[in-house]
Design a protein around this motif. Sequence first.
Motif, mmCIF file in Angstrom:
data_model
loop_
_atom_site.group_PDB
_atom_site.id
_atom_site.type_symbol
_atom_site.label_atom_id
_atom_site.label_comp_id
_atom_site.label_asym_id
_atom_site.label_seq_id
_atom_site.Cartn_x
_atom_site.Cartn_y
_atom_site.Cartn_z
ATOM 1 N N VAL A 388 -2.968 -1.876 7.828
ATOM 2 C CA VAL A 388 -3.471 -1.814 6.460
ATOM 3 C C VAL A 388 -4.476 -2.946 6.256
ATOM 4 C CG1 VAL A 388 -2.868 -2.021 4.022
ATOM 5 C CG2 VAL A 388 -1.340 -0.817 5.579
ATOM 6 N N TYR A 390 -7.338 -4.768 3.271
ATOM 7 C CA TYR A 390 -7.701 -4.844 1.848
ATOM 8 C C TYR A 390 -8.842 -5.833 1.690
ATOM 9 C CZ TYR A 390 -7.080 -4.539 -3.201
ATOM 10 O OH TYR A 390 -7.273 -4.292 -4.526
ATOM 11 N N ARG A 466 -1.552 -6.907 -2.795
ATOM 12 C CA ARG A 466 -2.378 -5.703 -2.686
ATOM 13 C C ARG A 466 -2.156 -4.995 -1.347
ATOM 14 N NH1 ARG A 466 -2.029 -5.676 -7.589
ATOM 15 N NH2 ARG A 466 -3.277 -7.167 -8.765
ATOM 16 N N THR A 470 -0.910 -1.211 -1.006
ATOM 17 C CA THR A 470 -1.680 -0.254 -0.204
ATOM 18 C C THR A 470 -0.791 0.406 0.841
ATOM 19 O OG1 THR A 470 -3.671 -1.594 -0.534
ATOM 20 C CG2 THR A 470 -3.729 0.022 1.238
ATOM 21 N N TYR A 471 0.159 -0.350 1.362
ATOM 22 C CA TYR A 471 1.069 0.205 2.367
ATOM 23 C C TYR A 471 2.031 1.216 1.747
ATOM 24 C CZ TYR A 471 4.033 0.426 6.484
ATOM 25 O OH TYR A 471 4.734 0.877 7.585
#
Length: 473
Positions: A388, A390, A466, A470-471
């Motif tokens: 992931v 960001y 974040r 997102t995960y």
Amino acid sequence: MTTTQDIDVIVLGAGPAGENVADRVARAGLSVAIVEAERAGGECSYWACMPSKALLRPVEVRAAAGRMPGVGTALLDTDAVLARRDDFTEHFDDSSQADWIGSTGALLVRGRGRLAGDRRVEVDHADGTTTALAATRAVVVATGSAPTLPPVDGIEDVGAWTNREATSAPRVPGSMIVLGGGAVGCELATAWQRLGSSVTLVQHGERLLPTMEPSAGERVLASLRDDGADVRLGTSLRAVRRDGSTVHADLDDGTTVDADEFVVAAGRRPGTSGLGLDTVGLSDGDVLAVDDTTLVTAVEGGWLHAVGDCTDRAKLTHMGKYQARACADVIVARSKGETDGLDRPYAKTTTTAERTAVTQVVFTDPQVASVGLTEAAARDAGLPVDVVSYDIGSTAGGALQADGYSGLATIVVDRERRVIVGATLVGQDVTDMLHAATVMVVGEVTLERLWHAVPSFPTMSEVWLRLLETYGL
């Protein structure tokens, strides 16, 4: 006849790793001699970590000021930058470091040390005399590493700079060629390009910083090119020659690059040549393979240890010091007859972080900070991982840090254990965020537990929240 002096622990090399062994052993009450052929403090203090960062920090600050309205872009005083660097290297006077070693209770022996058999060391001094030492407990090799010159036609004859000349140069060269796109090459190219040199960086591979996440090399590449550096990827050096004050480098793309100086940053070798390894059954120049308690595995008897760049472990100053602390604690424990559990996982006497949580910072602009495994390394290890990323600039903290903040945070997650096994941060001012990631990796903290580690607002650390969102948390 040479008289042999008995001493508990003999350390070969007074760089950061050797100094840490000597200090920790001496504080535990053992006698220790530390042998150094050059300057107390080693490569890091005079030709690597300290001077390179002293060159990089001013150009980093100037660039950061340019991203902040109302601050402006101050003119860079290169003479002041070089003078500050010289202050950090103590103008190559190692007396303060030598005094510190003496204050620990360790004996600093100046000269070139070499092994002379089981637990024995001989030191050749500048005046032609020799001192013979015998270790009653242990000998520790902490002789670091030295730069290598690749097998290129003419390279031995052009007066090539290594990291030593490149970090101690008394002036800014008008132009330079940097061979190698790893951490050292990228840092030197960043520093000298921004200090006013015209830099051409030649990298054999297809990307910069090849052992790190691809995003790191891509962003450093873009920054170097924005600065005006000529970066040649997928390009090899065929031959190099000097004509008076100009170096001519012939590349395999058919072009020739001319410059005032030629810098080699294309790898290092262990500093074990001439060390007498043959007297203990090894070969001259060997990389010293060690176990998790820093014992050299190919030498029997449990007396020969090695730490730092001369070993087969991570070649970074902070990792060498980490190894040194474990080494000293092992030696002290064994001197007291305490042998049980020295190699258990996460004991202070083991170097288990070498496999799971090596940390590294590249002080380019953007900075690159990483810990643990990259996505590629995790997959090679057979781990079931998710990745992931960001944009750090999308956090309030990133937006406040600089206008147009450009940065990326990436985590590698073991989906079965639900823990982070690697993290990479790229961007302005990310280095001090690395230790949080290191604690996550070493502590094997689950994602669900990390959800309750609330980042302060508005800081760039908000990116950890974040990433979890997102995960899918």
